[in-house]
Design an enzyme around this catalytic site. Structure first.
Site, short mmCIF file in Angstrom:
data_model
loop_
_atom_site.label_atom_id
_atom_site.label_comp_id
_atom_site.label_asym_id
_atom_site.label_seq_id
_atom_site.Cartn_x
_atom_site.Cartn_y
_atom_site.Cartn_z
N ASP A 153 0.84 -1.20 0.00
CA ASP A 153 0.00 0.00 0.00
C ASP A 153 0.88 1.24 0.00
O ASP A 153 2.00 1.21 -0.50
CB ASP A 153 -0.95 -0.03 1.21
N HIS A 217 -4.02 6.41 2.83
CA HIS A 217 -4.65 5.15 2.45
C HIS A 217 -4.05 3.94 3.16
O HIS A 217 -4.76 3.09 3.71
CB HIS A 217 -4.53 4.98 0.93
N SER A 538 -11.16 -0.94 -1.36
CA SER A 538 -9.92 -0.85 -0.58
C SER A 538 -10.19 -1.02 0.91
O SER A 538 -9.34 -1.52 1.65
CB SER A 538 -9.24 0.50 -0.80
#
Length: 763
Positions: A153, A217, A538
């Site tokens: 990620d 994220h 996600s």
């Protein structure tokens, strides 16, 4: 005008009162049992107890219930804190343990409960999935203690409380990963929770030389799957309460391979390679692209290598729904996850000049209501150069579909009074994204957006008023439902492999956030937060990674295919109220129907059941090699996956639909009306079991399972069965490309092993 502080205090108080009055619940304990989760700030000689009474048994000498209650407490009747007389009868009072025991023997007293603290659940999704602190998958799997999850990620913000290692022992001695020293990232920031942090960024020849997350994220994803318990977390007072990752005692290893503008396949492949080398137990990958043949897809190749090493890999299915065949990450050795809602919403309303009230969602955090006052509505493309004071000053700006909170800063700069947009992918408001607007703003569903558009087209001077109550509402909406943005099947590469596999919470998920990123992703946004609310597959992907960690902890010898099978065959096709899960991506005005397996896979992942599935469908490297050979891959293409291969020695009899997968796809074409598929199941229960089959199929399709009963005498025993699917002559004619659905379920009194079946007519 009230100060900002007083407004926020009112907002907080309003939320607190709502939670206390509406969303608290009690799980009764056996009589006189004590469930103590919190010690109040009072002397240890007394505690608060709730005394439940039968008000009809009140002695006649007391003319009121209150006087009866006071007599029970004695001289110090001021110890009574509350009396209850509507939903139950009784009172709460400060009592010693001895007094409470004696109180339980008083005639007319039904029960005495020791007070306990009920938490508002914030990353509410673990609890919504059925996880509980005291029973089931969490304690049964020790909360995933010691399992290492690798995340491919955008890095991590290690200072967040979600990455505290309080109470965790050192990582296992066989762990080979590490945290690297880098500019702005000291390896000493890692601990017994964050056990690895590396970076793999070479975009445009410029190295990003730190695993620190500058976008948010990666931090969000990692804390969703494996964040430590945090007693209090929220975003601007929304979703406030206790936060926990799905596998809160699992360990985190972050492999940074993404920057804000994307993730290069070379970086991602290097990160996967390092993760497997370091010894992760499973990998969570919340990224993807359009589907390509597996030999052209480095992600498919790399994850095949991870599977060969026994590493379970879970991936996001993509955010390109509700169009068909948009699903990504579709190889059978991947576990592919779609996004669903939870039972939590953040309502805000827009009242139109014609009286219609449109409810959407918003994280605008200042209570605000225009009451009966109306202000003009004005359309704009909401680009920086269209939002000028002469056009939008004092008006509520209607932006194109898909406009997010970042555009609100341009509206605010031009003097606009508010912003509204619609989310074209979602029919129902409960599935709409909640955005952290910095001025009054909300997102509507496609249904609400159409009503707004129709109204604005019908009058010369459209007006509206808005209301923002700053509340978090839980338990009142229909959930889960499939998010409209969640990518759909059928599988564009191999239609015979059903994707997605399952759905999991992926809408408006609260989790930890980077200190370098704003909550709205806008460079104009000066705000910084510790937690943020995001939506996407996600967010769904790490939920399943967390559940897989729990399964891996409980069943350390299971293969990746066995873990995937457990997730699929125990997933739920029904919502929290026992109705079919619906699809928020269905067209406005269409009939309300259940979400099909092309949208929901087998259904909503249920950790408690996945821990003990009864039977599993196993597969290994050779099965996947045979699968690729059945696709007629050349030796050169095969060697991308299995370098030592010299030729395809075997293929799967009957075609790729006969891979031992926990779901079925049946294709009827012009050549045949009958398909026969086979499967092999393995008993993973500790005791002998017998299973009987049940089937559901569309009208005009006959399903015959042979044998109809499976008998297992010892653990790990395997049994095979065949299924004949017949599209009967004389049945209704289906147009080419029609899909319909059913299921095959092996059941006994303890287990239900359910496989979805998708039927396609290619006549």
């Amino acid at each position: 005008m009230a100060s900002m502080t007083s407004i926020l205090l009112r907002c907080s108080l309003l939320l607190l009162l709502l939670v206390q009055s509406t969303h608290s619940s009690v799980t009764p304990k056996p009589k006189n049992a004590i469930a103590e989760e919190h010690k109040p700030a009072h002397p240890s000689t007394s505690s608060t107890y709730i005394v439940l009474t039968n008000h009809l048994a009140k002695p006649s000498k007391f003319d009121t219930l209150e006087r009866w209650y006071a007599s029970m407490v004695g001289k110090n009747s001021n110890r009574i804190q509350y009396t209850y007389g509507t939903v139950m009868h009784g009172f709460a009072a400060r009592l010693t343990d001895g007094e409470a025991q004696r109180m339980a023997t008083v005639p007319g007293v039904s029960r005495v409960y020791k007070d306990r603290l009920y938490h508002t659940q914030t990353t509410r999704s673990p609890w919504f999935m059925g996880l509980h602190d005291d029973f089931g998958a969490w304690p049964g799997a020790e909360f995933g203690d010691g399992i290492v999850i690798g995340f491919i990620d955008g890095g991590i913000w290690p200072e967040r409380a979600s990455f505290s290692d309080t109470g965790l022992s050192p990582v296992r001695s066989t762990w080979r990963g590490k945290c690297v020293d880098a500019p702005g990232f000291n390896a000493s920031l890692c601990n017994n929770k964050l056990v690895g942090a590396k970076f793999f960024i070479t975009a445009d020849g410029l190295a990003d030389s730190s695993p620190r997350d500058i976008e948010g994220h990666g931090t969000h994803v990692a804390s969703t799957a494996a964040g430590s318990e945090v007693p209090s977390a929220d975003l601007f007072k929304f979703a406030g309460g206790r936060a926990s990752g799905v596998a809160r005692r699992a360990r985190i290893a972050m492999y940074k391979a993404c920057i804000p503008r994307g993730c290069r396949s070379s970086d991602v492949t290097a990160a996967i390679d390092a993760a497997v080398s370091d010894g992760v137990d499973l990998i969570s990958i919340s990224l993807g692209s359009y589907a390509k043949p597996f030999h052209d897809d480095l992600l498919a190749v790399a994850t095949f290598g991870a599977e060969r090493r026994g590493v379970f890999v879970v991936l996001a299915g993509g955010n390109d729904g509700p169009a068909a065949s948009t699903i990504s990450n579709v190889a059978p050795w991947m576990t592919t996850v779609g996004a669903a809602t939870t039972d939590r919403v953040f309502p805000a309303t827009l009242r139109l000049g014609n009286g219609a009230v449109l409810t959407g969602q918003s994280l605008y955090n200042i209570p605000f209501s225009q009451g009966a006052g109306m202000i003009p509505l004005v359309r704009s493309d909401c680009g920086e150069y269209d939002l000028t004071p002469d056009r939008v000053m004092g008006k509520f700006v209607v932006c194109p579909e898909g406009t997010r909170a970042g555009a609100g800063f341009y509206v605010e700069r031009a003097g606009g009074a508010g912003i509204v947009s619609a989310q074209s992918t979602d029919r129902f408001r409960d599935a709409v994204l909640a955005d952290p607007f910095a001025l009054p703003g909300l997102l509507l569903s496609s249904t609400g957006g159409k009503k707004l558009d129709d109204y604005m087209s019908s009058v010369a001077y459209p007006v509206a008023s808005s209301t923002f109550t700053c509340v978090t509402v839980t338990g009142e909406n229909r959930a889960p439902m499939v998010a409209g943005f969640s990518s759909r099947g059928p599988n564009p590469i191999v239609p015979e492999i059903l994707k997605p596999d399952v759905i999991a919470p992926g809408v408006n998920i609260l989790a930890a956030w980077s200190g370098a990123a704003s909550p709205s992703h806008s460079e104009m946004d000066p705000r910084r937060v510790e937690y943020n609310i995001l939506s996407g597959t996600s967010m769904a992907c790490p939920h399943v990674a967390g559940v897989a960690a729990l399964i891996k902890k409980r069943h350390g010898h299971w293969t990746p295919a066995m873990i995937r099978s457990a997730l699929v065959t125990t997933a739920g096709p029904l919502d929290k109220d026992g109705r079919d899960i619906v699809d928020s991506g269905s067209a406005v005005g269409a009939a309300l129907t259940g979400a099909t397996p092309l949208a929901a896979g087998a259904g909503f992942v249920l950790p408690r059941l996945a821990m003990d599935p009864g039977l599993v469908y196993d597969a290994g490297t050779q099965d996947y090699v045979d699968f690729l050979c059945t696709l007629n891959y050349t030796v050169e293409q095969m060697r991308m996956f299995v370098p030592e291969l010299t030729k395809c020695a075997t293929t799967i009899p009957g075609g790729v639909a006969n891979l031992n997968y926990p779901s079925f796809v049946v294709v009827f074409d012009g050549r045949t009306r009958v398909r026969t598929l086979t499967r092999t199941v393995t008993l993973v229960s500790a005791r002998p079991e017998r299973y009987n089959v049940t089937v559901a199929a569309p009208d005009g399709v006959k399903v015959t399972v042979t044998p109809a009963t499976l008998e297992f005498r010892w653990p790990k025993e395997k049994r095979s069965y065949s299924v004949q699917f017949s599209s009967e002559a004389g049945a209704k004619v289906r147009p080419a490309g029609t899909w319909e659905f059913g299921h095959i379920s092996w059941e006994n009194r303890k287990h239900r092993v359910r496989s979805p079946v998708a039927f396609k007519w290619d006549n």
